[in-house]
Design a protein around this motif. Structure first.
Motif, PDB file in Angstrom:
ATOM      1  N   ARG A  49       0.833  -1.204   0.000  1.00  0.00           N
ATOM      2  CA  ARG A  49       0.000   0.000   0.000  1.00  0.00           C
ATOM      3  C   ARG A  49       0.866   1.252   0.000  1.00  0.00           C
ATOM      4  NH1 ARG A  49      -4.964   1.471   4.210  1.00  0.00           N
ATOM      5  NH2 ARG A  49      -5.410   3.531   3.310  1.00  0.00           N
ATOM      6  N   VAL A  50       1.956   1.249   0.789  1.00  0.00           N
ATOM      7  CA  VAL A  50       2.866   2.398   0.800  1.00  0.00           C
ATOM      8  C   VAL A  50       3.419   2.637  -0.602  1.00  0.00           C
ATOM      9  CG1 VAL A  50       5.037   3.306   1.707  1.00  0.00           C
ATOM     10  CG2 VAL A  50       3.475   2.072   3.223  1.00  0.00           C
ATOM     11  N   LEU A  51       3.816   1.573  -1.271  1.00  0.00           N
ATOM     12  CA  LEU A  51       4.365   1.694  -2.623  1.00  0.00           C
ATOM     13  C   LEU A  51       3.315   2.215  -3.592  1.00  0.00           C
ATOM     14  CD1 LEU A  51       6.423  -1.632  -2.807  1.00  0.00           C
ATOM     15  CD2 LEU A  51       7.303   0.674  -2.403  1.00  0.00           C
ATOM     16  N   ALA A  52       2.094   1.709  -3.477  1.00  0.00           N
ATOM     17  CA  ALA A  52       1.028   2.124  -4.389  1.00  0.00           C
ATOM     18  C   ALA A  52       0.653   3.588  -4.211  1.00  0.00           C
ATOM     19  CB  ALA A  52      -0.190   1.237  -4.184  1.00  0.00           C
ATOM     20  N   GLU A  53       0.792   4.094  -2.996  1.00  0.00           N
ATOM     21  CA  GLU A  53       0.363   5.463  -2.709  1.00  0.00           C
ATOM     22  C   GLU A  53       1.493   6.481  -2.782  1.00  0.00           C
ATOM     23  OE1 GLU A  53      -1.472   5.222   1.113  1.00  0.00           O
ATOM     24  OE2 GLU A  53      -3.290   4.243   0.354  1.00  0.00           O
ATOM     25  N   HIS A  54       2.737   6.026  -2.957  1.00  0.00           N
ATOM     26  CA  HIS A  54       3.851   6.978  -2.955  1.00  0.00           C
ATOM     27  C   HIS A  54       3.827   7.819  -4.234  1.00  0.00           C
ATOM     28  CE1 HIS A  54       7.941   8.604  -2.793  1.00  0.00           C
ATOM     29  NE2 HIS A  54       7.807   8.448  -1.493  1.00  0.00           N
ATOM     30  N   PRO A  55       4.054   9.136  -4.128  1.00  0.00           N
ATOM     31  CA  PRO A  55       3.972  10.012  -5.310  1.00  0.00           C
ATOM     32  C   PRO A  55       4.985   9.709  -6.406  1.00  0.00           C
ATOM     33  CG  PRO A  55       4.827  11.197  -3.379  1.00  0.00           C
ATOM     34  CD  PRO A  55       4.283   9.899  -2.880  1.00  0.00           C
ATOM     35  N   SER A  56       6.064   8.997  -6.090  1.00  0.00           N
ATOM     36  CA  SER A  56       7.042   8.664  -7.132  1.00  0.00           C
ATOM     37  C   SER A  56       6.543   7.568  -8.066  1.00  0.00           C
ATOM     38  CB  SER A  56       8.370   8.238  -6.494  1.00  0.00           C
ATOM     39  OG  SER A  56       8.213   7.018  -5.776  1.00  0.00           O
ATOM     40  N   ASN A  57       5.438   6.926  -7.689  1.00  0.00           N
ATOM     41  CA  ASN A  57       4.834   5.874  -8.507  1.00  0.00           C
ATOM     42  C   ASN A  57       5.870   4.840  -8.964  1.00  0.00           C
ATOM     43  OD1 ASN A  57       2.752   4.542  -9.868  1.00  0.00           O
ATOM     44  ND2 ASN A  57       3.137   5.663 -11.771  1.00  0.00           N
ATOM     45  N   PRO A  58       6.541   4.190  -8.025  1.00  0.00           N
ATOM     46  CA  PRO A  58       7.619   3.266  -8.406  1.00  0.00           C
ATOM     47  C   PRO A  58       7.092   2.043  -9.149  1.00  0.00           C
ATOM     48  CG  PRO A  58       7.095   3.003  -6.095  1.00  0.00           C
ATOM     49  CD  PRO A  58       6.320   4.207  -6.564  1.00  0.00           C
ATOM     50  N   GLU A  59       7.922   1.564 -10.053  1.00  0.00           N
ATOM     51  CA  GLU A  59       7.649   0.271 -10.685  1.00  0.00           C
ATOM     52  C   GLU A  59       7.915  -0.809  -9.641  1.00  0.00           C
ATOM     53  OE1 GLU A  59       9.448  -2.410 -14.396  1.00  0.00           O
ATOM     54  OE2 GLU A  59      10.121  -0.345 -14.078  1.00  0.00           O
ATOM     55  N   VAL A  60       7.003  -1.755  -9.487  1.00  0.00           N
ATOM     56  CA  VAL A  60       7.121  -2.763  -8.429  1.00  0.00           C
ATOM     57  C   VAL A  60       7.124  -4.160  -9.025  1.00  0.00           C
ATOM     58  CG1 VAL A  60       6.093  -3.718  -6.323  1.00  0.00           C
ATOM     59  CG2 VAL A  60       5.974  -1.247  -6.757  1.00  0.00           C
ATOM     60  N   LEU A  61       8.114  -4.928  -8.623  1.00  0.00           N
ATOM     61  CA  LEU A  61       8.143  -6.359  -8.914  1.00  0.00           C
ATOM     62  C   LEU A  61       7.816  -7.081  -7.618  1.00  0.00           C
ATOM     63  CD1 LEU A  61       8.810  -8.882 -10.626  1.00  0.00           C
ATOM     64  CD2 LEU A  61      11.219  -8.552 -10.003  1.00  0.00           C
ATOM     65  N   ARG A  62       6.604  -7.582  -7.503  1.00  0.00           N
ATOM     66  CA  ARG A  62       6.191  -8.253  -6.271  1.00  0.00           C
ATOM     67  C   ARG A  62       6.417  -9.754  -6.427  1.00  0.00           C
ATOM     68  NH1 ARG A  62       3.763  -7.809  -1.461  1.00  0.00           N
ATOM     69  NH2 ARG A  62       2.413  -9.508  -0.782  1.00  0.00           N
ATOM     70  N   LEU A  63       7.225 -10.315  -5.541  1.00  0.00           N
ATOM     71  CA  LEU A  63       7.541 -11.737  -5.583  1.00  0.00           C
ATOM     72  C   LEU A  63       6.539 -12.522  -4.742  1.00  0.00           C
ATOM     73  CD1 LEU A  63      11.427 -11.552  -5.250  1.00  0.00           C
ATOM     74  CD2 LEU A  63      10.022 -11.493  -7.318  1.00  0.00           C
ATOM     75  N   SER A  64       6.337 -13.764  -5.120  1.00  0.00           N
ATOM     76  CA  SER A  64       5.359 -14.599  -4.415  1.00  0.00           C
ATOM     77  C   SER A  64       5.897 -15.145  -3.108  1.00  0.00           C
ATOM     78  CB  SER A  64       4.918 -15.754  -5.316  1.00  0.00           C
ATOM     79  OG  SER A  64       6.033 -16.555  -5.678  1.00  0.00           O
ATOM     80  N   ARG A  65       7.224 -15.101  -2.928  1.00  0.00           N
ATOM     81  CA  ARG A  65       7.843 -15.521  -1.677  1.00  0.00           C
ATOM     82  C   ARG A  65       9.104 -14.708  -1.451  1.00  0.00           C
ATOM     83  NH1 ARG A  65      11.967 -19.525  -2.423  1.00  0.00           N
ATOM     84  NH2 ARG A  65      12.205 -20.116  -4.617  1.00  0.00           N
ATOM     85  N   ASN A  66       9.571 -14.718  -0.217  1.00  0.00           N
ATOM     86  CA  ASN A  66      10.740 -13.927   0.151  1.00  0.00           C
ATOM     87  C   ASN A  66      12.016 -14.618  -0.339  1.00  0.00           C
ATOM     88  OD1 ASN A  66      12.631 -12.269   1.296  1.00  0.00           O
ATOM     89  ND2 ASN A  66      12.063 -12.697   3.421  1.00  0.00           N
ATOM     90  N   LEU A  67      12.687 -14.000  -1.293  1.00  0.00           N
ATOM     91  CA  LEU A  67      13.939 -14.539  -1.828  1.00  0.00           C
ATOM     92  C   LEU A  67      15.165 -13.877  -1.218  1.00  0.00           C
ATOM     93  CD1 LEU A  67      13.072 -14.820  -5.644  1.00  0.00           C
ATOM     94  CD2 LEU A  67      12.809 -16.539  -3.846  1.00  0.00           C
ATOM     95  N   GLY A  68      14.947 -12.991  -0.240  1.00  0.00           N
ATOM     96  CA  GLY A  68      16.070 -12.311   0.385  1.00  0.00           C
ATOM     97  C   GLY A  68      16.601 -11.179  -0.483  1.00  0.00           C
ATOM     98  N   TYR A  69      17.588 -10.490   0.041  1.00  0.00           N
ATOM     99  CA  TYR A  69      18.178  -9.367  -0.694  1.00  0.00           C
ATOM    100  C   TYR A  69      18.873  -9.861  -1.961  1.00  0.00           C
ATOM    101  CZ  TYR A  69      20.496  -4.843  -1.347  1.00  0.00           C
ATOM    102  OH  TYR A  69      20.921  -3.631  -1.843  1.00  0.00           O
ATOM    103  N   ALA A  70      19.665 -10.909  -1.833  1.00  0.00           N
ATOM    104  CA  ALA A  70      20.389 -11.432  -2.991  1.00  0.00           C
ATOM    105  C   ALA A  70      19.427 -11.964  -4.039  1.00  0.00           C
ATOM    106  CB  ALA A  70      21.367 -12.523  -2.557  1.00  0.00           C
ATOM    107  N   GLY A  71      18.415 -12.701  -3.598  1.00  0.00           N
ATOM    108  CA  GLY A  71      17.453 -13.240  -4.545  1.00  0.00           C
ATOM    109  C   GLY A  71      16.666 -12.153  -5.246  1.00  0.00           C
ATOM    110  N   GLY A  72      16.297 -11.108  -4.499  1.00  0.00           N
ATOM    111  CA  GLY A  72      15.579  -9.992  -5.100  1.00  0.00           C
ATOM    112  C   GLY A  72      16.411  -9.266  -6.138  1.00  0.00           C
TER     113      GLY A  72
END
Length: 309
Positions: A49-72
């Motif tokens: 929700r924070v990402l969707a409402e932020h004025p910068s309108n960031p492109e978001v890649l939402r993963l189905s599970r947590n892959l960690g920092y390296a995986g992301g």
């Protein structure tokens, strides 16, 4: 976004970052033109929700599970088409000019593949990058001359060079993906330059430093990195040292010898680390051969140049 002048893709990897990611995005909004990609590691705390409402309108890649920092980061690399690829923690707040300075430093150093940024914490700690210790640890350093590698909290890399050395080690999940990548870049003949590009960093906002999970990933990934990148004698020595310390802990406690209370001195955790490392040896030996095939600098030369600085 001005496509003509966009040379960097800034990738912010987040997991349950609702409390702090808006400040990161606010700081990015005043940087030079760039593509912004946020990788959301299946956050369940309202980050979306924070990402969707932020004025910068960031492109978001939402993963189905947590892959960690390296995986992301690894997943994001598949989508990066710009010459430069910035790694940024969701708890980092780049100062004005951060991206411009980072790009300028790489422009001025055509043989360098990464620009290490300054990370400043609220308590006054400053990291100019990562140095390599005599035991193969990656440790923060204030001294530009001892910067072996970049800190993954904030850095700018050449996209083609990163891909050429095998990308981001996704299986690390988090920790040591930066030092492992620095090793591979050094072995491939690339430089890594310290810069004055600065970020404020809320250390540990995304993962609790000192926790059992932190020490598990930290200890495991250091050993895996050495198996992949370091001279063979160094890698074997450090693996045997870790095993010997693990075996020595129970009798030391029985004799009443004081043992540090930190989680990485828990025998169960250390045994788990050893098990995970041993199970991954075949895969990491294959990775080592791939690193060797891409190398133009001998591992021993890199080790002698940087270890213990």
């Amino acid at each position: 976004m001005d496509e003509e002048h966009t040379r960097s893709t800034v990738v912010v990897v987040t997991w349950r970052g609702r409390a702090h990611i808006a400040e990161c995005l606010d700081a990015l909004a005043v940087q030079r033109p760039h593509r912004l990609l946020v990788v959301d590691n299946a956050s369940d705390d309202g980050t979306a929700r924070v990402l969707a409402e932020h004025p910068s309108n960031p492109e978001v890649l939402r993963l189905s599970r947590n892959l960690g920092y390296a995986g992301g980061l690894s997943r994001a690399l598949e989508l990066v088409e710009t010459p430069y690829f910035a790694w940024l923690n969701d708890d980092a707040r780049p100062e004005p000019g951060w991206l411009d300075t980072s790009e300028s430093e790489l422009d001025a150093a055509p043989l360098a593949a990464a620009a290490a940024c300054l990370l400043r914490t609220a308590d006054g700690e400053v990291s100019a990058g990562v140095r390599l210790t005599e035991t193969g640890h990656g440790a923060d350093t204030r001294e530009p001359g001892s910067v072996f590698g970049f800190c993954g909290g904030a850095a700018l890399l050449r996209t083609t060079a990163l891909r050429a050395v095998g990308g981001v080690p996704a299986a690390f999940f988090c920790y040591y993906e930066d030092t492992d990548t620095s090793w591979r870049l050094r072995l491939a003949g690339h430089g890594i330059v310290p810069t004055d590009a600065s970020c404020a960093h809320s250390l540990g906002a995304s993962s609790e430093h000192g926790s059992a999970r932190f020490h598990r990933w930290n200890e495991r990934n250091r050993l895996l990195m050495l198996l992949r990148c370091a001279p063979a004698g160094t890698a074997v020595r450090e693996l045997l040292r870790f095993a010997a310390i693990t075996l020595a802990l129970p009798p030391r406690r029985l004799r009443g010898v004081r043992v540090p209370r930190a989680a990485n001195f828990r025998v169960a955790l250390r045994i788990r680390v050893l098990g995970e490392v041993l199970a991954r040896i075949p895969a990491n030996l294959r990775a080592r051969r791939a690193v060797t095939a891409r190398s133009v600098v001998d591992r021993e030369l890199v080790w002698r140049r940087w270890a213990g600085r």
